[in-house]
Design a protein around this motif. Structure first.
Motif, short mmCIF file in Angstrom:
data_model
loop_
_atom_site.label_atom_id
_atom_site.label_comp_id
_atom_site.label_asym_id
_atom_site.label_seq_id
_atom_site.Cartn_x
_atom_site.Cartn_y
_atom_site.Cartn_z
N UNK A 326 38.49 55.52 58.69
CA UNK A 326 39.96 55.53 59.59
C UNK A 326 39.08 54.87 60.23
N UNK A 327 38.06 54.07 61.11
CA UNK A 327 37.86 53.00 61.32
C UNK A 327 37.38 51.78 60.68
N UNK A 328 35.90 50.80 61.22
CA UNK A 328 35.72 50.47 60.81
C UNK A 328 34.74 50.74 59.85
N UNK A 329 34.45 50.47 58.27
CA UNK A 329 33.23 50.77 57.33
C UNK A 329 32.25 50.03 57.87
N UNK A 330 31.02 50.39 57.17
CA UNK A 330 29.50 49.74 57.68
C UNK A 330 29.46 48.84 55.87
N UNK A 331 29.02 47.74 56.39
CA UNK A 331 28.94 47.37 55.30
C UNK A 331 27.89 47.26 54.11
N UNK A 332 26.30 47.20 55.74
CA UNK A 332 25.50 47.99 54.88
C UNK A 332 25.80 49.05 53.99
N UNK A 354 27.91 44.16 38.19
CA UNK A 354 28.33 44.46 39.66
C UNK A 354 29.61 43.60 40.59
N UNK A 355 30.88 43.46 40.62
CA UNK A 355 31.84 42.80 40.96
C UNK A 355 31.39 42.59 42.45
N UNK A 356 32.35 41.42 42.73
CA UNK A 356 33.06 41.38 44.01
C UNK A 356 34.01 42.49 44.51
N UNK A 357 34.27 42.23 45.68
CA UNK A 357 35.30 43.02 46.14
C UNK A 357 37.04 41.95 45.73
N UNK A 358 37.69 42.97 45.21
CA UNK A 358 39.31 41.36 45.23
C UNK A 358 39.92 41.88 46.55
N UNK A 373 34.90 42.62 56.83
CA UNK A 373 34.29 43.86 55.60
C UNK A 373 34.13 43.05 54.47
N UNK A 374 35.33 43.14 53.94
CA UNK A 374 34.63 42.85 53.05
C UNK A 374 34.36 42.02 52.59
N UNK A 375 33.99 40.32 53.29
CA UNK A 375 33.52 39.85 52.75
C UNK A 375 31.94 39.63 53.40
N UNK A 376 32.12 40.58 54.41
CA UNK A 376 30.35 40.53 54.27
C UNK A 376 29.73 41.97 53.40
N UNK A 377 30.23 42.10 52.66
CA UNK A 377 30.37 43.29 51.13
C UNK A 377 29.74 41.82 50.30
N UNK A 378 31.01 41.06 49.93
CA UNK A 378 30.72 40.33 48.66
C UNK A 378 30.09 38.95 49.32
N UNK A 379 29.63 38.87 50.50
CA UNK A 379 28.19 37.91 50.62
C UNK A 379 27.02 38.72 50.50
N UNK A 381 26.68 40.71 48.02
CA UNK A 381 27.27 40.88 46.31
C UNK A 381 26.05 39.33 45.77
N UNK A 382 27.04 38.44 46.34
CA UNK A 382 26.72 37.41 45.77
C UNK A 382 25.38 36.83 46.17
N UNK A 383 24.82 37.13 47.05
CA UNK A 383 23.77 36.30 47.82
C UNK A 383 22.27 36.61 45.88
N UNK A 384 23.03 37.70 45.14
CA UNK A 384 22.14 38.53 44.10
C UNK A 384 20.99 39.54 44.21
N UNK A 385 21.88 40.58 45.34
CA UNK A 385 20.16 41.20 46.31
C UNK A 385 20.95 42.69 45.72
N UNK A 386 22.23 42.66 45.17
CA UNK A 386 22.10 44.12 44.47
C UNK A 386 21.81 44.22 43.35
N UNK A 387 22.90 43.76 42.64
CA UNK A 387 23.31 43.78 40.95
C UNK A 387 22.21 43.04 39.85
N UNK A 388 21.77 43.11 39.03
CA UNK A 388 21.49 42.45 37.69
C UNK A 388 22.15 40.76 37.66
N UNK A 389 23.72 41.28 37.46
CA UNK A 389 24.26 40.16 37.02
C UNK A 389 26.27 39.78 38.25
#
Length: 443
Positions: A326-332, A354-358, A373-379, A381-389
């Protein structure tokens, strides 16, 4: 008592214990299914019911699955008592034997199944079966099984030629109600119901009721020499394929399965995997929902680790954590949740893609704050800090003239879910070779 009589009594007791243990193992409910055991076992020769001869050789893999979501509305009193449910499911790979998983996760009483069958469908979208393919299912050697509330059961293997890229019918009859029916809505597939016991009806004539739900059935495994493992698609409505053409199997995991089959047929150096779809519409990484299932953090063991012979998982989750807050999700917090899923997968040797969010500009839930928030999550993910690829679905599907929106031809019209063409693009963006290989070691 003489020593001879003592030995005889001990032998009889031992035989009884072994028999009871085998029956309990085959039919007892659990939260996980055969996945961990099957992964450890590897190639297998599985004897058919009543026969000491092996039915085939190969590897047990998942060819289809659906996550149990909740109790079906309107079934709390009568359930599906006195009716036959015929689920229609689509295979990703074929095999020479099959087994099913039935769930009573959301029932409040024991689910008694007195008749169950499996058959290859005629393929015309009806409830009709190929007559000589119909097999009666057993559970621990018995045709009747009782699944406790909150539990599940796995059938014995039956010998049957299951083609890849085909429909299979799984029919169950329960004479009594277990309360709310454990189901998966948004199947994008017509399924059937008949009054009375009609599990062995190959004509389909008795199945006059139809709907878009899968009931009780949560997995179909095959013993296959065409696949070496299973890849799980874990996601929300985009993975569930809610806007794909019904009955056409055009969800992105379906397209991925087709790509894998075609590559193997062409001799490509790609993994030989079955694909199972564990998408739930409205699902989130962090938060449970009575209508949209347990959060990914709480269903990962059941829907990923509990599947058979899993080698890789593709995770496309997080958009509902943004939209349904209902508010803004915490991207972290979302990113940390995704990292936890990766750690659990790695603990079992499973590779994580893993995939980035569309984009979703134009959707009723859009706001500039949520886009940030979406941009921060994608950032992250793209930094290769989350998934194997990483599979960059954002980049693949976004409008180059308005990157906050889906490209028009990939938009189903609601500005959130892809069209058939968009789902096809998603599957084609995945590098098949990245599905293979061990989970990387993390320092």
């Amino acid at each position: 008592m003489t020593r001879r009589h003592g030995y005889a009594l001990l032998s009889a007791i031992t035989a009884l214990i072994v028999g009871l243990s085998a029956a309990i193992y085959a039919s007892a409910a659990s939260d996980h299914g055969p996945g961990l055991e099957a992964r450890a076992a590897g190639p297998a020769e599985v004897p058919g019911p009543g026969s000491a001869a092996p039915i085939s050789t190969g590897v047990w893999v998942g060819t289809w699955a659906a996550a149990p979501v909740s109790g079906e509305p309107g079934t709390a009193t009568d359930g599906m008592a006195g009716r036959t449910v015929r689920n229609v499911v689509h295979t990703s790979v074929g095999g020479t034997s099959a087994r099913v998983t039935l769930s009573n996760l959301y029932g409040v009483g024991p689910l008694t199944v007195t008749h169950a069958t499996l058959a290859v469908a005629t393929g015309d979208g009806s409830a009709a079966a190929v007559a000589d393919s119909l097999r009666r299912l057993t559970f621990g050697g018995a045709t009747t099984v009782v699944v406790p509330p909150g539990g599940q059961t796995v059938s014995d293997a039956v010998t049957v030629a299951v083609p890849s890229d085909s429909d299979v019918l799984v029919s169950t009859y329960s004479p009594t109600s277990a309360g709310p029916v454990t189901y998966h809505p948004h199947a994008r597939q017509t399924n059937y119901v008949a009054e009375g016991e009609s599990t062995e009806d190959v004509t389909g004539a008795a199945f006059t009721g139809a709907g878009e739900y899968w009931r009780y059935l949560t997995a179909l495994d095959v013993l296959s020499n065409r696949a070496d493992g299973t890849v799980v698609a874990l996601g929300d409505s985009i993975t569930d394929g809610v806007t794909s053409t019904a009955g056409a199997n055009r969800r992105w995991p379906d397209v991925l399965a087709g790509r894998l089959r075609a590559s193997v047929a062409d001799g490509g150096d790609t993994p030989r995997y079955g694909v199972v779809n564990e998408g739930i519409s409205g699902n989130r990484v962090l938060t449970d929902d009575s209508r949209h299932g347990a959060a990914a953090l709480n269903r990962f063991e059941r829907d990923v680790l509990g599947r058979t012979n899993v080698k890789a998982v593709v995770i496309d989750l997080g958009i509902n954590d943004i939209l349904r807050d209902p508010g803004l999700a915490d991207p972290q917090a979302v990113v940390d949740g995704l990292r936890t899923l990766v750690e659990r997968a790695h603990a079992h040797g499973i590779r994580v893609i893993g995939t980035t969010l569309t984009p979703f500009r134009g959707h009723r839930g859009y706001s500039d704050g949520r886009e940030n928030v979406r941009q921060l999550i994608n950032q992250a993910i793209r930094a290769d800090a989350v998934f194997d690829t990483v599979v960059d679905l954002d980049r693949a599907l976004r409008d180059p003239y308005d990157p906050r929106s889906l490209r028009p031809e990939y938009d189903s019209g609601d500005h959130l879910h892809p069209s058939d063409r968009g789902y096809r693009k998603m599957a084609r963006t995945i590098d098949l070779t990245e599905l293979d290989g061990p989970a990387p070691a993390r320092l």
